[in-house]
Motif scaffolding. Structure first.
Motif, mmCIF file in Angstrom:
data_model
loop_
_atom_site.group_PDB
_atom_site.id
_atom_site.type_symbol
_atom_site.label_atom_id
_atom_site.label_comp_id
_atom_site.label_asym_id
_atom_site.label_seq_id
_atom_site.Cartn_x
_atom_site.Cartn_y
_atom_site.Cartn_z
ATOM 1 N N ASN A 75 83.514 46.632 41.916
ATOM 2 C CA ASN A 75 82.872 47.917 41.897
ATOM 3 C C ASN A 75 81.861 48.065 40.375
ATOM 4 O OD1 ASN A 75 81.187 50.112 43.275
ATOM 5 N ND2 ASN A 75 82.616 51.234 43.135
ATOM 6 N N ILE A 76 81.124 47.328 39.292
ATOM 7 C CA ILE A 76 81.093 48.098 38.135
ATOM 8 C C ILE A 76 79.562 47.453 38.411
ATOM 9 C CG2 ILE A 76 82.719 47.954 37.504
ATOM 10 C CD1 ILE A 76 82.240 45.068 36.158
ATOM 11 N N ARG A 123 82.462 50.942 34.539
ATOM 12 C CA ARG A 123 82.209 52.196 35.889
ATOM 13 C C ARG A 123 82.312 53.560 34.924
ATOM 14 N NH1 ARG A 123 87.750 50.847 39.106
ATOM 15 N NH2 ARG A 123 87.108 49.035 40.350
#
Length: 320
Positions: A173-174, A144
């Motif tokens: 969510n990377i 991230r």
């Protein structure tokens, strides 16, 4: 008796004799559609090794690695052997996804003969022991902080490992860089050589490095923790909701002789019942054992169609 009648009699006798020959009657080619050292290579060498040790085959079983095209070269070779009962291959979900991807002209229903699904293989994210990432959260936090800066290696593109990486990116969510290799053995070598930050691994591909303390599994994409690796968390329990598994099996080309199908199913049934299989393959490699044949095997593979269609569609869209 005329020469014509004599020839007909001899032909009939020859045909009858051939039909009475027991299977297998000549060398069997065992195709591995990937390079040496990967999960499919390990699977088929274990199977042929057990058969050889127990002298269950009257003919040699020759393992032949026909790697390339993410498995497409080997599986297309098998498909083109339609009706040849003396060629088989190690099976991965590519026998389903290959047609979806446009790499194979058919699938498990029309282009191959499914002999047995012998195991379900879980997929893990692994790192070297000296890696700065000691937990899956360490890896996610670093990814991230540096979008696209970390590398994850896997076998080929638009395959299980690539889809695993895509689903992991979405769940966490990377953004990472996926690096494809020709086999699991090459992936592991790249990981241990420090050429990639992490690797998508089947347990059997990394078990030697884990046992020697040179590598560590950060998380597994299973529904629950594995019995023989209880210290490895699932991605879901760490808040990254995704699951991905890989079947392992044996297939032949379409139109195999029923006698050959029966011989292989009977022989594979004996293989998966051996102590060596259960201890040295299933337990050591953290696999879930199965012995699915016939409709049960076909229905399981059918269930993968929708799953792969959605995953490949999403993966392709993400690359545009």
């Amino acid at each position: 008796m005329s020469k014509t009648m004599m020839a007909a009699v001899l032909l009939a006798a020859s045909t009858f004799s051939f039909a009475q020959q027991k299977y297998p009657s000549r060398v069997v080619e065992v195709v591995v559609p990937y390079a040496p050292g990967g999960g499919t290579d390990n699977l088929m060498r274990m199977i042929t090794g057990i058969i050889d040790e127990n002298k269950w085959s009257p003919v040699p079983l020759n393992v032949n690695n026909r790697a390339g095209g993410s498995g497409a070269i080997g599986y297309n070779y098998l498909i083109n052997k339609k009706g040849d009962s003396h060629v088989i291959a190690g099976a991965t979900p590519m026998i389903v996804s290959g047609r979806i991807e446009g790499r194979l002209p058919g699938n498990h229903r029309d282009a191959m003969t499914v002999l047995m699904i012998v195991a379900i293989d879980e997929l893990m994210l692994s790192v070297r022991s000296e890696s700065p990432f000691k937990t899956i959260d360490d890896f996610v936090n670093a990814a991230r902080a540096k979008p696209g800066g970390l590398t994850i290696g896997g076998t080929a593109t638009l395959t299980e490992d690539h889809i695993f990486t895509y689903l992991f990116e979405k769940a966490a969510n990377i953004q990472v860089k996926y690096v494809p290799f020709n086999s699991g053995g090459e992936v592991t070598a790249a990981l241990m050589g420090g050429h990639i930050d992490a690797a998508v691994e089947n347990p059997n591909e990394i078990v030697a490095q884990i046992e020697s303390g040179k590598a560590k599994n950060l998380a597994v994409a299973s529904q629950k923790r594995l019995k023989d690796a209880a210290d490895v968390p699932t991605f879901a329990e760490r808040g990254y909701q995704f699951y991905w598994e890989q079947m392992r099996g044996v297939v032949g080309p379409a139109n195999m002789d029923p006698a050959a199908v029966k011989w292989w199913q009977d022989t594979l049934k004996k293989v998966v019942g051996t102590k060596k299989w259960q201890e040295d393959y299933i337990k050591r490699n953290l696999l879930t054992p199965t012995d699915w044949t016939g409709d049960r095997a076909l229905k399981y593979l059918d269930s993968l169609n929708e799953k792969y269609e959605a995953a490949i569609k999403g993966l392709k869209a993400s690359q545009k």
